[in-house]
Design a protein around this motif. Sequence first.
Motif, PDB file in Angstrom:
ATOM      1  N   GLN A 110     -13.530 -39.074  28.410  1.00 38.86           N
ATOM      2  CA  GLN A 110     -12.599 -39.764  27.510  1.00 38.86           C
ATOM      3  C   GLN A 110     -12.050 -41.030  28.156  1.00 38.86           C
ATOM      4  OE1 GLN A 110      -8.209 -38.707  26.274  1.00 38.86           O
ATOM      5  NE2 GLN A 110      -9.617 -37.368  25.147  1.00 38.86           N
ATOM      6  N   ALA A 111     -11.765 -40.969  29.457  1.00 38.38           N
ATOM      7  CA  ALA A 111     -11.231 -42.137  30.165  1.00 38.38           C
ATOM      8  C   ALA A 111     -12.305 -43.197  30.375  1.00 38.38           C
ATOM      9  CB  ALA A 111     -10.641 -41.709  31.509  1.00 38.38           C
ATOM     10  N   GLY A 112     -13.558 -42.744  30.538  1.00 38.65           N
ATOM     11  CA  GLY A 112     -14.623 -43.660  30.899  1.00 38.65           C
ATOM     12  C   GLY A 112     -14.536 -44.009  32.373  1.00 38.65           C
ATOM     13  N   SER A 113     -15.661 -44.350  32.970  1.00 35.76           N
ATOM     14  CA  SER A 113     -15.637 -44.731  34.377  1.00 35.76           C
ATOM     15  C   SER A 113     -16.589 -45.889  34.617  1.00 35.76           C
ATOM     16  CB  SER A 113     -16.027 -43.545  35.278  1.00 35.76           C
ATOM     17  OG  SER A 113     -17.383 -43.197  35.104  1.00 35.76           O
ATOM     18  N   GLY A 114     -16.207 -46.753  35.536  1.00 34.21           N
ATOM     19  CA  GLY A 114     -17.036 -47.865  35.940  1.00 34.21           C
ATOM     20  C   GLY A 114     -17.651 -47.604  37.298  1.00 34.21           C
ATOM     21  N   VAL A 115     -18.808 -48.186  37.546  1.00 33.22           N
ATOM     22  CA  VAL A 115     -19.501 -48.036  38.823  1.00 33.22           C
ATOM     23  C   VAL A 115     -19.279 -49.291  39.651  1.00 33.22           C
ATOM     24  CG1 VAL A 115     -21.743 -47.722  39.945  1.00 33.22           C
ATOM     25  CG2 VAL A 115     -21.231 -46.507  37.820  1.00 33.22           C
ATOM     26  N   ALA A 129     -28.841 -66.894  47.367  1.00 32.96           N
ATOM     27  CA  ALA A 129     -28.648 -66.803  45.919  1.00 32.96           C
ATOM     28  C   ALA A 129     -29.472 -65.652  45.340  1.00 32.96           C
ATOM     29  CB  ALA A 129     -29.027 -68.125  45.264  1.00 32.96           C
ATOM     30  N   ARG A 130     -30.708 -65.510  45.806  1.00 32.12           N
ATOM     31  CA  ARG A 130     -31.571 -64.436  45.301  1.00 32.12           C
ATOM     32  C   ARG A 130     -31.026 -63.060  45.689  1.00 32.12           C
ATOM     33  NH1 ARG A 130     -35.526 -61.632  47.498  1.00 32.12           N
ATOM     34  NH2 ARG A 130     -35.642 -62.958  49.352  1.00 32.12           N
ATOM     35  N   LEU A 131     -30.369 -62.984  46.838  1.00 25.21           N
ATOM     36  CA  LEU A 131     -29.796 -61.718  47.300  1.00 25.21           C
ATOM     37  C   LEU A 131     -28.396 -61.469  46.745  1.00 25.21           C
ATOM     38  CD1 LEU A 131     -30.928 -61.802  51.052  1.00 25.21           C
ATOM     39  CD2 LEU A 131     -32.016 -60.625  49.140  1.00 25.21           C
ATOM     40  N   ARG A 132     -27.973 -62.313  45.828  1.00 30.50           N
ATOM     41  CA  ARG A 132     -26.659 -62.207  45.170  1.00 30.50           C
ATOM     42  C   ARG A 132     -25.500 -62.364  46.148  1.00 30.50           C
ATOM     43  NH1 ARG A 132     -25.044 -57.740  42.711  1.00 30.50           N
ATOM     44  NH2 ARG A 132     -26.464 -56.266  43.691  1.00 30.50           N
ATOM     45  N   LEU A 181     -21.473 -70.158  58.335  1.00 27.99           N
ATOM     46  CA  LEU A 181     -21.381 -69.855  56.915  1.00 27.99           C
ATOM     47  C   LEU A 181     -20.807 -68.458  56.754  1.00 27.99           C
ATOM     48  CD1 LEU A 181     -22.136 -71.119  54.165  1.00 27.99           C
ATOM     49  CD2 LEU A 181     -24.338 -69.945  54.339  1.00 27.99           C
ATOM     50  N   GLU A 182     -19.766 -68.326  55.952  1.00 27.18           N
ATOM     51  CA  GLU A 182     -19.173 -67.025  55.651  1.00 27.18           C
ATOM     52  C   GLU A 182     -19.238 -66.780  54.154  1.00 27.18           C
ATOM     53  OE1 GLU A 182     -15.272 -66.515  57.230  1.00 27.18           O
ATOM     54  OE2 GLU A 182     -16.000 -66.196  59.264  1.00 27.18           O
ATOM     55  N   GLY A 183     -19.152 -65.528  53.771  1.00 26.32           N
ATOM     56  CA  GLY A 183     -19.166 -65.184  52.358  1.00 26.32           C
ATOM     57  C   GLY A 183     -19.290 -63.691  52.188  1.00 26.32           C
ATOM     58  N   GLU A 184     -19.674 -63.247  51.000  1.00 23.96           N
ATOM     59  CA  GLU A 184     -19.858 -61.826  50.745  1.00 23.96           C
ATOM     60  C   GLU A 184     -21.236 -61.585  50.144  1.00 23.96           C
ATOM     61  OE1 GLU A 184     -17.674 -61.107  46.487  1.00 23.96           O
ATOM     62  OE2 GLU A 184     -16.385 -61.278  48.258  1.00 23.96           O
ATOM     63  N   ILE A 185     -21.760 -60.395  50.407  1.00 28.14           N
ATOM     64  CA  ILE A 185     -23.112 -60.051  49.991  1.00 28.14           C
ATOM     65  C   ILE A 185     -23.143 -58.553  49.691  1.00 28.14           C
ATOM     66  CG2 ILE A 185     -23.834 -59.683  52.387  1.00 28.14           C
ATOM     67  CD1 ILE A 185     -26.625 -60.619  51.615  1.00 28.14           C
ATOM     68  N   PRO A 186     -23.890 -58.129  48.665  1.00 24.73           N
ATOM     69  CA  PRO A 186     -23.999 -56.689  48.409  1.00 24.73           C
ATOM     70  C   PRO A 186     -24.536 -55.955  49.635  1.00 24.73           C
ATOM     71  CG  PRO A 186     -24.869 -57.936  46.541  1.00 24.73           C
ATOM     72  CD  PRO A 186     -24.591 -58.927  47.633  1.00 24.73           C
ATOM     73  N   ALA A 187     -23.964 -54.805  49.930  1.00 27.60           N
ATOM     74  CA  ALA A 187     -24.390 -54.034  51.097  1.00 27.60           C
ATOM     75  C   ALA A 187     -25.875 -53.711  51.041  1.00 27.60           C
ATOM     76  CB  ALA A 187     -23.576 -52.745  51.197  1.00 27.60           C
ATOM     77  N   THR A 218     -22.641 -55.287  37.808  1.00 30.46           N
ATOM     78  CA  THR A 218     -22.994 -56.008  36.584  1.00 30.46           C
ATOM     79  C   THR A 218     -24.438 -55.682  36.214  1.00 30.46           C
ATOM     80  OG1 THR A 218     -23.665 -57.944  37.889  1.00 30.46           O
ATOM     81  CG2 THR A 218     -21.395 -57.894  37.066  1.00 30.46           C
ATOM     82  N   GLY A 219     -24.746 -55.759  34.927  1.00 32.03           N
ATOM     83  CA  GLY A 219     -26.100 -55.454  34.484  1.00 32.03           C
ATOM     84  C   GLY A 219     -26.321 -53.963  34.362  1.00 32.03           C
ATOM     85  N   THR A 220     -27.511 -53.506  34.722  1.00 28.02           N
ATOM     86  CA  THR A 220     -27.872 -52.094  34.599  1.00 28.02           C
ATOM     87  C   THR A 220     -27.030 -51.239  35.541  1.00 28.02           C
ATOM     88  OG1 THR A 220     -30.154 -52.716  34.082  1.00 28.02           O
ATOM     89  CG2 THR A 220     -29.753 -50.429  34.727  1.00 28.02           C
TER      90      THR A 220
END
Length: 680
Positions: A558-563, A587-590, A605-611, A642-644
């Motif tokens: 009922q609450a729903g959940s996000g991943v 960019a390709r590695l998001r 260069l610093e930033g964030e990247i998916p694990a 985001t996405g699938t």
Amino acid sequence: MRTLNLGILAHVDAGKTSLTERLLHSAGVIDEIGSVDDGSTQTDSLALERQRGITIKSAVMSFVIDDITVNLIDTPGHPDFIAEVERVLSVLDGAVLVVSAVEGVQAQTRVLMRTLQRLRIPTLIFVNKIDRGGARYEHVLHSMSERLAPAVIPMGSVDGLGTRGARCAPFTAADADFTSKLVDLLADHNDAFLAAYVDDEATVSYPRLRGELAAQTQQALVHPVYFGSAITGAGVEALITGITELLPATEGDVDGPVSGTVFKIERGPAGEKIAYVRMFSGTVRTRDLLRFYGDGDGDGVGDGEGKVTAVSVFDRGPAVRRASVDAGQIGKLWGLGDIRIGDAIGVSRTGPARHHFAPPTLETAVIPCRPADKGTLHVALVQFAEQDPLINLRQDDIRKEVFVSLYGEVQKEVIQATLANEFGIDVTFRETTTICVERPNGTGAAVEIMGKDPNPFLATVGLRIDPAPIDTGVEFRLEVELGSMPYAFMKAVEDTVKETLHQGIHGWQVTDCTVTMTHSGYAPRQSHSHAVFDKSMSSTGADFRNLTPLVLMSALKQAGSGVYEPMHRFHLELPADTFGAIMPVLARLRAIPLSPEVRGPSCLLEGEIPAARVHELQQQLPALTRGEGVLESAFDHYQPVTGTIPTRTRTDHDPLHRKEYLLNVVRRVAGRRESGSDSP
């Protein structure tokens, strides 16, 4: 004698284990300084540690300085083994954070310092490798004040920086620039000290300055910095003086109530469990019957007990057999077969255990090369899990595979080698995948009333699930009176809630939520006239354990959940002329890079990247940067997928998506009630 439990922490290869060897040598515990490269150090005792030249397991050694016994705990520097650092933090009185004078502040250095500050652990900083080419003084200090903590102050100067003959000279009262900076730093944190100095500078003597420095260091407000070399010994005597003068050594209350924390578990030659315990108060003796508590609250409801069959205490080197371990000491206890890392012995001082570092963000299936080894593999992995509470095991009952969670690829190699060397099991791994988490999107509620269809159980359970602040985990609350039903039934609901949330709607662990029990009810114990217990008329704990997952998952739906997927903060140093080649790959590695900083021929260069993409970037980096690129990364936060939406393989015990689950439970409960096999 006073005791100081001291942790040595660092980014990998900063020289932490070498410093440990130097401190042991200076204190007279060892005659020769071991070499990490040669595999001859005291604290890297595992064969795999000696082979790879890295620390994998935390190790304890003891030495005496003046009237202080220092229990020194050497911890791993590689981020894949952060769980070893995690459990050491709860037993430390102080820490030395080692930074390389050549590499400076690195990714893991920042992770460690943030945690030390959050826990208010008094910390000295030792800048190692001043004898190496490329060593820097001012740059490292500036970097530490910007990236670690603003309240750092150097305690000495360096001559011959970057040469084998580099030496350190401690500052004294005659160094006007040092005393001026020290006054300014200390005045920022103590208004009374500032007022006294403004009224009359002459009243603030150098001994008073040192006393105030010790007081603020022990409050983790300021961090003295020592430069030196663990290899040559330069600056180490000044560091030892700082350890004894500035960090908080204590005298434990040996006559007080027993109170301790287990921070490490290992197995002896015969497979017996050995618990490492830091004693806060009281005394534990051989043949004592000890109770221990897994939730860390020491509320009188014990998770287990056992009789201590042997005790060792760390004393002037490794542990030696003793009749007892006293307050302030670190000891090894035998005989406590059910004890686990994080358990409180006696009266807890720390409250419920909390994780200080992010949980593992990767997992892989462990596959035995010989199918006949499946049973042995499971036993071996269970021992891994008991020694490493952040490394979880997950049984996939559908695919008949065991998954182990990881911090990185190096850890996978260590697991593989350990299984082969210690258990004779050859294994391979499936492709490493990312561990996501679920968080509720909103509020959901559900209730099942006893006696109303389709509820087949003699139990009433109502639950509401609400989102909670980030990084708060799962909290269970009551909106019903605690005495509305037996405590055992309340406890059954709470335990089942936490177990059920290991798999949410999409199969991931649900976190950062509050679950509130809104309805409760039970059938009191009933008996026939001849006083025989009638199970068909009386609630049992099984009723609540079976009903709770159904109610909770209905509320979550009922609450729903996000991943949410884990994101790493990365720091990339590369030749400036390769910047153009690396950007399309990021960019390709998001990855999301920040503005680059160009320093001559180099680019930062610093930033964030998916694990999930860190390892891929690491593999491509040499070709993109002519082998000159250096990548550092550490977990930073979770962000919505985001996405699938990725889903996780579910287990046979998951009640969410199986239409036959409730029907099977009804049949099972009916059969048990007819046979009377389910005990109250």
